[in-house]
Design a protein around this motif. Structure first.
Motif, PDB file in Angstrom:
ATOM      1  N   LEU A   1      -3.563  -4.958  -1.546  1.00  0.00           N
ATOM      2  CA  LEU A   1      -3.350  -3.576  -1.120  1.00  0.00           C
ATOM      3  C   LEU A   1      -4.484  -3.094  -0.224  1.00  0.00           C
ATOM      4  O   LEU A   1      -4.400  -2.037   0.368  1.00  0.00           O
ATOM      5  CB  LEU A   1      -3.263  -2.653  -2.341  1.00  0.00           C
TER       6      LEU A   1
ATOM      7  N   ARG B   1     -10.007   3.469   1.170  1.00  0.00           N
ATOM      8  CA  ARG B   1      -9.270   2.217   1.080  1.00  0.00           C
ATOM      9  C   ARG B   1      -9.244   1.596   2.473  1.00  0.00           C
ATOM     10  O   ARG B   1      -8.790   2.227   3.431  1.00  0.00           O
ATOM     11  CB  ARG B   1      -7.841   2.472   0.589  1.00  0.00           C
TER      12      ARG B   1
ATOM     13  N   TRP C   1       0.835  -1.208   0.000  1.00  0.00           N
ATOM     14  CA  TRP C   1       0.000   0.000   0.000  1.00  0.00           C
ATOM     15  C   TRP C   1       0.866   1.252   0.000  1.00  0.00           C
ATOM     16  O   TRP C   1       0.666   2.166  -0.807  1.00  0.00           O
ATOM     17  CB  TRP C   1      -0.909  -0.037   1.231  1.00  0.00           C
TER      18      TRP C   1
END
Length: 813
Positions: free
Chosen positions: A626, A679, A559
């Protein structure tokens, strides 16, 4: 005889007098260190000898023997008493009664006791079966009784040890390696075990045993002082805690430092690390020596048989000018003159690292004894040899430590002393500052093929944290030092400027990528201005990754790598003359529009979950996750940020980035929609279904789901473990970080629901959150929030400071 009877006997033998004398000795500030340990052992000897004499007056064929640490006459305040009652087997009943008269008074005083009763044959047999018992008997010391019995046992045990050494030393080395794998390296741990960790007191005992075998010997310079220093720390630890512990816990380090008269806990750890480094290096050298001797003994008979007798001379293979390989080590050639060749230490080190071989101890000492300082600037060969050493990968570490052990690094780089053995009080960091710098160079050596100036990358890796030995911002101080060092090493002014820039901004990419809005043109332009050129950006990208990888697993991930790569791509475009796109002009995607229209039509939140992966590094590997992209469209209303953050916390989802913005709807569609593009990743287990998240979000927005209560229930069900008290949260306003919003930075202890609490506090402050950028390093959360007034403009200066102050107060409550 009952325990009560034993207690009476002990009183008659004077335990009260011993206890009082012991207490006076431990409270005697004028006497500490080796004199106090020796005095305590002597006091204990006298007391036990008195108990022995009272229980067995004029006894023959029986003796009391101290073994282990007590055998070495080294008693810390809470040390165990390791005792052996040795007898010839002629009167076992009397020996059993004597043992009771000895052991019970010790127990009655609350002293820890490790005891055994054996004949010499039993002791010898047990030592042959148990390596730890044999090591303890190597330090056997007579206390009372039949001296001849004790002397005979010592002689026999020592002879057995020397005869069995070729078989027992490999087993001892294996024990040391298993212990090191289990306990870690003393010279890097924030809460080290002074005895069991590698480089601790157990390793010194092992080195003494090797010396007793006569097969090899440890380097003696500094070893006794290092051992004594660790024992002093253990003494202070026992006195301050009142416990028999060898673990130097964080919460006790300030007290231990004060007991030793040191400035603070950092000074204490640095002293411990220095001692551990000496011991660990002595262990490396000693075990290599043992290996050479054992290999020689196994090979020589076969060679003699093949060659018809005689002793073959080991080969000497040239590696570089004045440097040869000999018997698996790098040594100096016979014609080498360290006093006339100032580049020799670097040349030998580079040759050793390139060959993957250790530097011979005597060669390093010979170079240190005759070493001369290099001229300033360095000759080109010296610079090239340093770069070869730094670019050699993993072997660089051991070679560098060999040079450092004899003071050669300090001669080459005087600024190194400030970071040597300097602790880093951050659980994210695995190493001390100096080892981290070398580890970064090792990591950077793997990236030299992807940059146009690998030499500048390696030097910047070596120097990027050199400012941590100075007060203030280490990047600012480091820039000054790096500029001076790079010039002294012989780089030209343009290269010196690049190295200084890399050191000054070595945290810029990762901090910007994880804490700033990359869609904001001001963010990208500020990085481009700081970096200045595509070549420097390329180097900074490689340095950023090497630095993070060398820090520890919590500092780098797919990430973070993806965010940094995205930032580098955007900055590279700006440096190439392209203007960054304005986020205000960005058009919504078809998916965004679809979700927004559905939210308007239903009057409720709409969710979409989509996994994101990083391409596999190798064809056989699976893609690395990720995280998951969470898109939420919700009719614009108050409380959206804390509601979403709270629902995610309840479902144990970690937020990595969070963007919030109002979405323009197509002509003819009434209403206003807030789009959240986040995210997220599951703390553990699998992700919850989107339908469950949506249902809980609806309840959170209408007030029927009490998120605070749910999080409080979970905290109560899983109480936090006792540990070091975290520093208080800190909230600041980042100056001139964006033209479109005010950036508020939050640094706090990471905890479930932290983002929910921040969102609720910002909601109470009546500001709009445009985006959030969440970064977690170990136990520390560093989050940045782009906020505006209701009209969508940045907050005035005083109002921004007031919001930051209120948010900090809310997090401290």
């Amino acid at each position: 005889m009952t325990r009560t009877d034993m207690h009476g006997q002990a009183e008659n033998s004077g335990p009260g007098g011993y206890a009082a004398a012991r207490l006076r000795l431990l409270n005697e500030k004028a006497r500490s260190g080796p004199p106090r340990r020796s005095a305590l052992a002597g006091l204990t000897d006298d007391w036990l000898a008195g108990l022995f004499a009272a229980g067995a007056p004029g006894a023959r064929g029986v003796s009391l023997v101290a073994v282990g640490g007590y055998g070495r006459a080294e008693l810390s305040p809470r040390s165990d008493l390791d005792l052996l009652l040795l007898h010839d087997g002629s009167a076992t009943g009397a020996v059993s009664a004597l043992a009771d008269r000895l052991w019970y008074p010790v127990w009655d005083l609350g002293l820890a006791l490790d005891h055994s009763v054996r004949t010499p044959a039993e002791a010898r047999r047990t030592a042959g079966e148990d390596l730890k018992v044999q090591l303890g008997l190597l330090d056997a010391r007579h206390i009372a009784g039949d001296l001849g019995l004790t002397t005979a046992l010592r002689t026999t045990v020592l002879a057995d040890w020397r005869n069995q050494a070729p078989k027992r030393l490999p087993a001892l080395r294996e024990l040391c390696e298993e212990r090191a794998a289990r306990q870690g390296e003393l010279q890097y741990l924030l809460e080290p075990d002074l005895k069991e960790a590698r480089g601790g007191l157990r390793d010194v005992t092992a080195l003494r045993a090797v010396a007793a075998s006569w097969l090899a010997d440890a380097p003696r310079e500094g070893l006794a002082e290092a051992r004594s220093g660790l024992l002093d720390v253990r003494d202070a630890l026992h006195l301050t805690t009142g416990r028999a512990t060898d673990r130097l816990a964080l919460q006790e380090q300030d007290q231990v430092a004060a007991e030793l008269g040191l400035l603070d806990a950092d000074a204490l750890l640095r002293q411990v690390y220095e001692a551990a480094r000496v011991i660990a290096y002595a262990g490396d050298v000693t075990w290599r020596g043992v290996g050479r001797v054992l290999r020689s003994r196994s090979v020589r008979p076969r060679l003699r048989a093949m060659l018809g007798g005689g002793k073959p001379a080991p080969e000497r293979s040239p590696l570089a000018e004045g440097v040869v390989e000999h018997d698996g080590e790098v040594v100096l050639a016979r014609a080498a003159r360290p006093d006339r060749d100032p580049v020799l230490p670097l040349r030998a080190a580079a040759a050793a690292a390139q060959a993957g071989l250790p530097l011979n101890l005597h060669a390093v000492r010979r170079m240190a004894a005759g070493a001369r300082a290099l001229p300033s600037p360095w000759p080109a060969e010296a610079r090239q040899q340093l770069l070869t050493l730094l670019g050699s990968g993993r072997p660089t570490v051991d070679v560098w430590e060999a040079l450092e052990a004899e003071g050669l690094i300090s001669l080459l780089l005087p600024d190194w002393d400030r970071v040597r053995c300097r602790p880093q009080r951050n659980a994210v960091h695995l190493w001390t500052v100096d080892r981290h710098l070398i580890e970064t160079a090792v990591r950077a050596s793997a990236f030299t093929r992807r940059v146009s100036r690998p030499d500048l990358l390696l030097i910047a890796a070596l120097l990027h944290d050199i400012g941590k030995g100075w007060p203030g911002d280490h990047s600012v101080a480091g820039e000054v030092i790096a500029r001076d060092v790079a010039a002294r090493i012989g780089f030209d002014p343009a290269d010196v400027t690049v190295v200084a820039t890399l050191v000054r901004h070595h945290l810029l990419l990762v901090e910007t990528a994880t804490r700033r809005d990359l869609d904001d043109p001001a963010t990208v332009r500020s990085v481009a201005e700081a970096v200045g050129s595509p070549g420097t950006l390329e180097l900074l990208h490689a340095l950023t990754e090497a630095d993070a990888l060398a820090t520890g697993p919590a500092a780098w991930s797919s990430w973070r790598a993806a965010l940094v790569a995205d930032l580098v791509k955007r900055v590279s475009a700006v440096l190439a003359g392209q203007a960054p796109p304005d986020p205000e002009e960005a058009l919504p995607t078809a998916q965004h529009e679809r979700l927004a229209l559905e939210a308007v039509a239903t009057g409720a939140p709409v969710l979409s979950l989509r996994a994101q992966t990083e391409p596999a590094a190798e064809p056989s590997d699976d893609p690395e996750p990720l995280g998951v992209e969470l898109l939420i469209a919700v009719p614009e209303q108050a409380g959206v940020l804390p509601a979403v953050a709270g629902v995610l916390a309840v479902h144990r989802l970690t937020v990595r980035t969070a963007e919030l913005r109002s979405l323009d709807l197509p002509d003819g569609v009434d209403g206003s929609v807030l789009l959240l593009d986040w995210r997220v990743a599951a703390e553990y287990g699998s992700l919850p279904q989107a339908a469950r998240l949506r249902a809980d979000l609806v309840r959170a927005l209408d007030g029927s789901l009490d998120i605070s209560a749910r999080l409080a229930e979970r905290d109560a069900a899983y109480p936090r473990r006792r540990g070091v008290v975290a520093p208080p949260p800190r909230v600041t306003v980042a100056p001139a970080a964006s033209r479109h919003a005010t950036v508020i930075e939050v640094r706090a202890q990471d905890a479930p629901g932290l983002l929910f609490r921040i969102g609720r506090a910002l909601e109470d402050a009546a500001v709009r959150v445009r985006s959030a950028h969440v970064s977690t390093l170990g136990a520390n959360a560093v989050d940045a929030f782009y906020v505006t007034q209701e009209q969508g403009v940045p907050l005035p200066g005083e109002e921004a400071v007031a919001v930051a102050r209120k948010l900090e107060e809310a997090l401290r409550a």
